[in-house]
Scaffold this motif. Structure first.
Motif, PDB file in Angstrom:
ATOM      1  N   ASP A   3       0.846  -1.192   0.000  1.00 45.09           N
ATOM      2  CA  ASP A   3       0.000   0.000   0.000  1.00 45.09           C
ATOM      3  C   ASP A   3       0.885   1.247   0.000  1.00 45.09           C
ATOM      4  OD1 ASP A   3       0.750   0.630   2.647  1.00 45.09           O
ATOM      5  OD2 ASP A   3      -1.015  -0.333   3.492  1.00 45.09           O
ATOM      6  N   GLU A   5       1.271   3.639   2.097  1.00 39.99           N
ATOM      7  CA  GLU A   5       1.977   3.926   3.345  1.00 39.99           C
ATOM      8  C   GLU A   5       3.257   3.093   3.454  1.00 39.99           C
ATOM      9  OE1 GLU A   5       1.357   6.575   5.163  1.00 39.99           O
ATOM     10  OE2 GLU A   5      -0.214   6.915   3.679  1.00 39.99           O
ATOM     11  N   GLU A   6       3.233   1.858   2.955  1.00 40.96           N
ATOM     12  CA  GLU A   6       4.459   1.046   2.924  1.00 40.96           C
ATOM     13  C   GLU A   6       5.481   1.674   1.985  1.00 40.96           C
ATOM     14  OE1 GLU A   6       3.109  -3.511   3.734  1.00 40.96           O
ATOM     15  OE2 GLU A   6       2.537  -2.641   1.813  1.00 40.96           O
ATOM     16  N   ARG A   8       5.682   4.894   1.326  1.00 43.74           N
ATOM     17  CA  ARG A   8       6.194   6.077   2.029  1.00 43.74           C
ATOM     18  C   ARG A   8       7.268   5.683   3.037  1.00 43.74           C
ATOM     19  NH1 ARG A   8       2.414   9.831   4.794  1.00 43.74           N
ATOM     20  NH2 ARG A   8       4.163  11.239   4.635  1.00 43.74           N
ATOM     21  N   GLU A  97       4.201  14.474  -3.340  1.00 44.75           N
ATOM     22  CA  GLU A  97       3.472  13.388  -2.683  1.00 44.75           C
ATOM     23  C   GLU A  97       2.092  13.194  -3.321  1.00 44.75           C
ATOM     24  OE1 GLU A  97       2.092  11.601   1.589  1.00 44.75           O
ATOM     25  OE2 GLU A  97       3.403  13.342   1.550  1.00 44.75           O
ATOM     26  N   ARG A 101       0.941   9.815  -5.018  1.00 45.99           N
ATOM     27  CA  ARG A 101      -0.240   9.122  -4.489  1.00 45.99           C
ATOM     28  C   ARG A 101      -1.290   8.919  -5.590  1.00 45.99           C
ATOM     29  NH1 ARG A 101      -1.961   8.166   0.612  1.00 45.99           N
ATOM     30  NH2 ARG A 101      -0.486   9.649   1.503  1.00 45.99           N
TER      31      ARG A 101
END
Length: 112
Positions: A3, A5-6, A8, A97, A101
């Protein structure tokens, strides 16, 4: 696919080796490299960058744990790379970002 967040978290292990306007070489810290890194992480990261608006080309060197990105500084502010990778809150980092994203969501939802 991990995902966002991983991804990031992975980016926190990336540093800038060299940067001139429109071209940046990123290096993954040795501590972040694991057995599964070369195939899985590099492929996801390269795929993300390959599809990112403003990125012109991506070259990954697994042996050197580096990635060279040629980008359009009119779309991705030059400062965005260092701010995002250093965890600094700035308008430039927010732009990069958001682009990453949005691209991640787009390619994650794309049909093969």
């Amino acid at each position: 696919m991990p995902d966002f967040e991983e991804l990031r978290a992975f980016l926190r292990e990336v540093r800038i080796a060299h940067h001139i306007r429109g071209r940046i070489r990123l290096k993954v810290e040795a501590a972040a490299v694991s057995i599964d890194f070369p195939r899985e992480r590099a492929q996801v990261f390269q795929s993300l960058l390959d599809h990112t608006p403003g990125v012109r080309s991506v070259q990954v060197n697994l042996l050197a744990r580096s990635c060279t990105v040629q980008y359009d500084p009119a779309l991705i502010p030059e400062r965005a790379w260092s701010d995002l990778l250093d965890g600094r809150v700035s308008d430039a980092a927010a732009i990069l970002e958001r682009i990453l994203r949005d691209t991640y969501v787009e390619i994650g939802n794309a049909k093969p």
